[in-house]
Design a protein around this motif. Sequence first.
Motif, PDB file in Angstrom:
ATOM      1  N   HIS A  39      11.998   1.983  -0.096  1.00  0.00           N
ATOM      2  CA  HIS A  39      11.545   1.724  -1.458  1.00  0.00           C
ATOM      3  C   HIS A  39      12.694   1.150  -2.272  1.00  0.00           C
ATOM      4  O   HIS A  39      13.827   1.637  -2.183  1.00  0.00           O
ATOM      5  CB  HIS A  39      11.024   3.006  -2.113  1.00  0.00           C
ATOM      6  N   VAL A  40      12.363   0.120  -3.022  1.00  0.00           N
ATOM      7  CA  VAL A  40      13.370  -0.649  -3.751  1.00  0.00           C
ATOM      8  C   VAL A  40      13.112  -0.512  -5.247  1.00  0.00           C
ATOM      9  O   VAL A  40      11.962  -0.599  -5.706  1.00  0.00           O
ATOM     10  CB  VAL A  40      13.318  -2.137  -3.327  1.00  0.00           C
ATOM     11  N   GLY A  41      14.194  -0.283  -6.006  1.00  0.00           N
ATOM     12  CA  GLY A  41      14.113  -0.201  -7.469  1.00  0.00           C
ATOM     13  C   GLY A  41      14.398  -1.549  -8.106  1.00  0.00           C
ATOM     14  O   GLY A  41      13.586  -2.468  -8.070  1.00  0.00           O
ATOM     15  N   TYR A  75       8.987  -1.919   1.241  1.00  0.00           N
ATOM     16  CA  TYR A  75       9.252  -3.018   2.163  1.00  0.00           C
ATOM     17  C   TYR A  75       9.528  -2.422   3.546  1.00  0.00           C
ATOM     18  O   TYR A  75      10.008  -1.285   3.666  1.00  0.00           O
ATOM     19  CB  TYR A  75      10.459  -3.852   1.719  1.00  0.00           C
ATOM     20  N   ARG A  76       9.245  -3.211   4.566  1.00  0.00           N
ATOM     21  CA  ARG A  76       9.540  -2.791   5.941  1.00  0.00           C
ATOM     22  C   ARG A  76      10.750  -3.571   6.436  1.00  0.00           C
ATOM     23  O   ARG A  76      10.801  -4.810   6.346  1.00  0.00           O
ATOM     24  CB  ARG A  76       8.341  -3.038   6.862  1.00  0.00           C
ATOM     25  N   VAL A  77      11.740  -2.836   6.957  1.00  0.00           N
ATOM     26  CA  VAL A  77      12.961  -3.458   7.458  1.00  0.00           C
ATOM     27  C   VAL A  77      13.247  -2.917   8.851  1.00  0.00           C
ATOM     28  O   VAL A  77      12.711  -1.877   9.263  1.00  0.00           O
ATOM     29  CB  VAL A  77      14.157  -3.186   6.526  1.00  0.00           C
ATOM     30  N   ALA A  78      14.094  -3.628   9.592  1.00  0.00           N
ATOM     31  CA  ALA A  78      14.522  -3.214  10.933  1.00  0.00           C
ATOM     32  C   ALA A  78      15.914  -2.625  10.836  1.00  0.00           C
ATOM     33  O   ALA A  78      16.876  -3.332  10.504  1.00  0.00           O
ATOM     34  CB  ALA A  78      14.493  -4.401  11.886  1.00  0.00           C
ATOM     35  N   VAL A  79      16.026  -1.317  11.129  1.00  0.00           N
ATOM     36  CA  VAL A  79      17.302  -0.617  11.053  1.00  0.00           C
ATOM     37  C   VAL A  79      17.917  -0.578  12.458  1.00  0.00           C
ATOM     38  O   VAL A  79      17.252  -0.204  13.432  1.00  0.00           O
ATOM     39  CB  VAL A  79      17.122   0.810  10.509  1.00  0.00           C
ATOM     40  N   VAL A  80      19.179  -0.978  12.552  1.00  0.00           N
ATOM     41  CA  VAL A  80      19.889  -0.998  13.832  1.00  0.00           C
ATOM     42  C   VAL A  80      20.503   0.376  14.062  1.00  0.00           C
ATOM     43  O   VAL A  80      21.329   0.847  13.272  1.00  0.00           O
ATOM     44  CB  VAL A  80      20.980  -2.085  13.831  1.00  0.00           C
ATOM     45  N   THR A  81      20.057   1.034  15.154  1.00  0.00           N
ATOM     46  CA  THR A  81      20.584   2.347  15.528  1.00  0.00           C
ATOM     47  C   THR A  81      21.184   2.269  16.919  1.00  0.00           C
ATOM     48  O   THR A  81      21.120   1.229  17.598  1.00  0.00           O
ATOM     49  CB  THR A  81      19.467   3.402  15.479  1.00  0.00           C
ATOM     50  N   LYS A 110       0.814  -1.218   0.000  1.00  0.00           N
ATOM     51  CA  LYS A 110       0.000   0.000   0.000  1.00  0.00           C
ATOM     52  C   LYS A 110       0.848   1.269   0.000  1.00  0.00           C
ATOM     53  O   LYS A 110       0.335   2.357  -0.277  1.00  0.00           O
ATOM     54  CB  LYS A 110      -0.942  -0.014   1.197  1.00  0.00           C
ATOM     55  N   GLU A 111       2.128   1.159   0.329  1.00  0.00           N
ATOM     56  CA  GLU A 111       2.999   2.327   0.355  1.00  0.00           C
ATOM     57  C   GLU A 111       3.933   2.385  -0.859  1.00  0.00           C
ATOM     58  O   GLU A 111       4.928   3.092  -0.851  1.00  0.00           O
ATOM     59  CB  GLU A 111       3.811   2.356   1.647  1.00  0.00           C
ATOM     60  N   ASP A 112       3.611   1.606  -1.935  1.00  0.00           N
ATOM     61  CA  ASP A 112       4.390   1.683  -3.168  1.00  0.00           C
ATOM     62  C   ASP A 112       4.259   3.077  -3.783  1.00  0.00           C
ATOM     63  O   ASP A 112       3.197   3.709  -3.719  1.00  0.00           O
ATOM     64  CB  ASP A 112       3.898   0.641  -4.176  1.00  0.00           C
ATOM     65  N   THR A 113       5.327   3.563  -4.376  1.00  0.00           N
ATOM     66  CA  THR A 113       5.326   4.855  -5.059  1.00  0.00           C
ATOM     67  C   THR A 113       5.975   4.688  -6.424  1.00  0.00           C
ATOM     68  O   THR A 113       6.352   3.576  -6.833  1.00  0.00           O
ATOM     69  CB  THR A 113       6.098   5.910  -4.235  1.00  0.00           C
ATOM     70  N   ASP A 114       6.118   5.815  -7.121  1.00  0.00           N
ATOM     71  CA  ASP A 114       6.806   5.789  -8.410  1.00  0.00           C
ATOM     72  C   ASP A 114       8.271   5.428  -8.252  1.00  0.00           C
ATOM     73  O   ASP A 114       8.916   5.007  -9.222  1.00  0.00           O
ATOM     74  CB  ASP A 114       6.688   7.148  -9.103  1.00  0.00           C
ATOM     75  N   VAL A 151      16.254   2.897  -3.233  1.00  0.00           N
ATOM     76  CA  VAL A 151      16.125   4.247  -3.784  1.00  0.00           C
ATOM     77  C   VAL A 151      15.639   5.248  -2.744  1.00  0.00           C
ATOM     78  O   VAL A 151      15.730   6.458  -2.969  1.00  0.00           O
ATOM     79  CB  VAL A 151      15.166   4.235  -5.005  1.00  0.00           C
ATOM     80  N   ASP A 152      15.138   4.762  -1.612  1.00  0.00           N
ATOM     81  CA  ASP A 152      14.627   5.684  -0.597  1.00  0.00           C
ATOM     82  C   ASP A 152      14.516   4.942   0.730  1.00  0.00           C
ATOM     83  O   ASP A 152      14.141   3.768   0.778  1.00  0.00           O
ATOM     84  CB  ASP A 152      13.255   6.219  -1.018  1.00  0.00           C
TER      85      ASP A 152
END
Length: 402
Positions: free
Chosen positions: A350-352, A334-340, A325-329, A362-363
């Motif tokens: 967002h993946v190209g 995709y949802r990922v877990a970022v380690v901070t 539902k969050e696809d864009t141009d 790409v974002d």
Amino acid sequence: MNWLTAAKRKKIITGVILAVLIGGGLYWYTGAAGAPKRDVLVPITVTRGTVEALVTAQGKLEAKQYVDVGTQVSGQLKAIHVDIGDTVTKGQLLAEIDPRVYQAQVEAGEAHLNSLRAQLNQQKAAAVLAEQNLKRNQNLITANAVSQQALQETESQASVARSQVESIAAQIQETESNLKASRTNLSYTKIYAPMAGTVTTLPTKEGQTLNANQTAPIVLQVANLDVMTVRAQVAEADVSSLKENMPAYFTTLGNSDHRWTGKVRQVLPTPQIVNDVVLYDVLIDAKNEGRQLMTGMTTQVFFILGKADNALVIPAELLTRRVAKEDTDKGKAYRVAVVTEAGREQRVIHVGLQTRTQAEVVDGLQEGERVAATRPAPSTTQANNQQRGGNNAPRLNRGPQL
């Protein structure tokens, strides 16, 4: 008696020790096997690299431009003036067929033509005489010096003479046409190169009899090896992704490190069915620099559907949670877990371009950030190997979730 009792006692003690060892081993094994395996989180660093979306296929090399040089007349192959690998120029004499039969046909036609021309001259003279007699009788008939029958006879003779002249003239025209065909067949006994190139095949030999009555026998093949064509066989599931002028590259079995680049010239619409598999021929042209490419070579072809240079790259195994539902141009979400430093942060990226092993971000991520990957916990043996400096933890490549 005491000696026998001591021996028995030793056997009993030994059996008890073995039973205790076996029981302890089974207990440890069953406990370790039954213990639940827990996954561990491994941070993967976002790096920069090149991502290529490819379609692969196998193919064969052939010359883009070639001519099967044949013969249009039958006869014995008198001489072959070239050999395989020779470079020829356009118009160069390649081979000769025994010309004696065709030379005799030309000479017979010329003799017949000369005879008809002599007959034509004779008949023209007879026609002139018939015309003169006709004019004389026409003048005499006014003075009643000749009969009407005599006038009619001279008229008939003049008409016949004119018709015979026209008939012989038509025969001369026919003979000239036949003589032209005979001379053409005679010229066909000398076989010339229709184009400049290299002799690639030579299936005939001197002295061989060639029969051109049904099909034209192939004497040799001349090919231009400066530009080669790869005839790649692409599966029906992938052929719809290929277009004309699409970039591609290929390697050969003898030199897999060298990439030959080219473009798709044509996607042939007629399929080839091999072992119940539907394949389509796709033609790719490439310059043959250094003449390293030869006809018949097997190639591994890579069609470039898309390419991203210096892109942010993560392993495709991290793309397990799709957020359509969050696809864009920009691309798929995709949802990922970022380690901070504060812990794990859930983030939508967002993946190209995507391949089976890599994905272009790409974002949503920056270079150097770390993304948590879920991996199975290492076994005891693997943990011991890691302590000794080995890194044998298994890598789970789950691939992108569609």
